[in-house]
Design a protein around this motif. Sequence first.
Motif, PDB file in Angstrom:
ATOM      1  N   HIS A 123       4.872   4.044  10.253  1.00 35.75           N
ATOM      2  CA  HIS A 123       3.327   3.683   9.548  1.00 35.75           C
ATOM      3  C   HIS A 123       3.304   2.055   9.980  1.00 35.75           C
ATOM      4  N   SER A 227      -5.525  11.694   9.625  1.00 31.32           N
ATOM      5  CA  SER A 227      -4.587  10.905   8.358  1.00 31.32           C
ATOM      6  C   SER A 227      -3.160  10.560   8.735  1.00 31.32           C
ATOM      7  N   ARG A 249      -0.469  -2.553   9.608  1.00 32.24           N
ATOM      8  CA  ARG A 249       0.116  -2.402   8.357  1.00 32.24           C
ATOM      9  C   ARG A 249      -0.617  -1.677   7.278  1.00 32.24           C
ATOM     10  N   LYS A 250      -1.911  -1.321   7.855  1.00 35.10           N
ATOM     11  CA  LYS A 250      -2.856  -0.555   6.797  1.00 35.10           C
ATOM     12  C   LYS A 250      -2.618   0.833   6.956  1.00 35.10           C
ATOM     13  N   THR A 251      -2.800   1.736   5.907  1.00 36.57           N
ATOM     14  CA  THR A 251      -2.608   2.983   5.707  1.00 36.57           C
ATOM     15  C   THR A 251      -4.166   3.743   6.095  1.00 36.57           C
ATOM     16  N   TYR A 252      -4.057   4.920   6.324  1.00 36.62           N
ATOM     17  CA  TYR A 252      -5.329   5.797   6.656  1.00 36.62           C
ATOM     18  C   TYR A 252      -6.221   5.702   5.390  1.00 36.62           C
ATOM     19  N   ASP A 253      -5.423   5.788   4.174  1.00 43.26           N
ATOM     20  CA  ASP A 253      -6.347   5.964   2.999  1.00 43.26           C
ATOM     21  C   ASP A 253      -6.731   4.706   2.647  1.00 43.26           C
ATOM     22  N   GLU A 254      -6.345   3.534   2.937  1.00 41.47           N
ATOM     23  CA  GLU A 254      -6.536   2.422   2.479  1.00 41.47           C
ATOM     24  C   GLU A 254      -7.845   2.012   3.402  1.00 41.47           C
ATOM     25  N   VAL A 255      -8.017   2.153   4.763  1.00 43.16           N
ATOM     26  CA  VAL A 255      -9.125   2.073   5.757  1.00 43.16           C
ATOM     27  C   VAL A 255     -10.280   3.112   5.365  1.00 43.16           C
ATOM     28  N   TYR A 256      -9.863   4.260   5.586  1.00 40.19           N
ATOM     29  CA  TYR A 256     -10.778   5.455   5.304  1.00 40.19           C
ATOM     30  C   TYR A 256     -11.165   5.789   4.028  1.00 40.19           C
ATOM     31  N   GLY A 257      -9.986   5.418   3.139  1.00 41.13           N
ATOM     32  CA  GLY A 257     -10.390   6.140   1.744  1.00 41.13           C
ATOM     33  C   GLY A 257     -10.352   7.566   1.373  1.00 41.13           C
ATOM     34  N   LYS A 259      -8.458  11.417   2.758  1.00 41.25           N
ATOM     35  CA  LYS A 259      -7.580  12.200   3.673  1.00 41.25           C
ATOM     36  C   LYS A 259      -8.015  13.078   4.332  1.00 41.25           C
TER      37      LYS A 259
END
Length: 260
Positions: A123, A227, A249-257, A259
């Motif tokens: 990731h 995701s 370093r950002k995750t999908y959930d952190e950026v898109y909120g 899944k």
Amino acid sequence: MKDKKRRDFVKQMVGLGVLGVAAAGTVWGGKELLEREESPLRPPGAMPEHQFLALCIKCGQCLQVCPYDAIMLEDVNGKAGVGTAYIDPDKRGCYLCKALPCILACPSGALKHEDADDVRKTHMGVAIIANENACLALYNKPVPESERDLIYDHTKVLTPAERREKKVYDLPNPSEKRTLQVELLKKVEKYVGKQCTICADLCPYPEQSLAIGMVQKGKGYIPEIRSKCVGCGACVELCPTDVLKIIPRKTYDEVYGKKA
């Protein structure tokens, strides 16, 4: 055994907040180490940024073994990270090669060896649509020849003649690095003149459609980040018009909120 003990010791020191780790003639420490304005895109398996900066000994071994020449070392603009490994996807994305040799080559634990067994664990960040209106697929336009030329420029294993003539020659006993990079270049060439969906078609994630896909918008299409995107940056390099960017370093959930 000694290497493992050394990595474990350095990791323990980082966990305790001991940041005065000396290596390669440089001593790190202070707020500048921990409070960079933004993190660059790090190679697969990178520890959290403050740990990565403390653990990386600036040896360049990850760079040397990278089959796609994607890894570079930060220059003086890297501030506290001078000499540490990073990836600039505008110049060459990570293509998630098998066995992730960059991780295996890291002697200090700055790149987690536990992540080397599966590219799905890497990731690095997440892609975003930064300039949708520039997307060629939105207007059903083809991949231009300039995209092929760009990838020629990014392919470091080519001879001066190949680079100049935009033509690949069969050389005797090519290295594995040359074979892989030329293979990518030939894939790009096959898309020139065809409707552009190259970001999704050449995504290196094992299950491409889980990381990125094309969705209809109006009479055309646009990419959709999904995701399983690991932020490798290949789509950024391959995009002919700078539609995509990576947030390190950002995750999908952190950026898109949510899944996908």
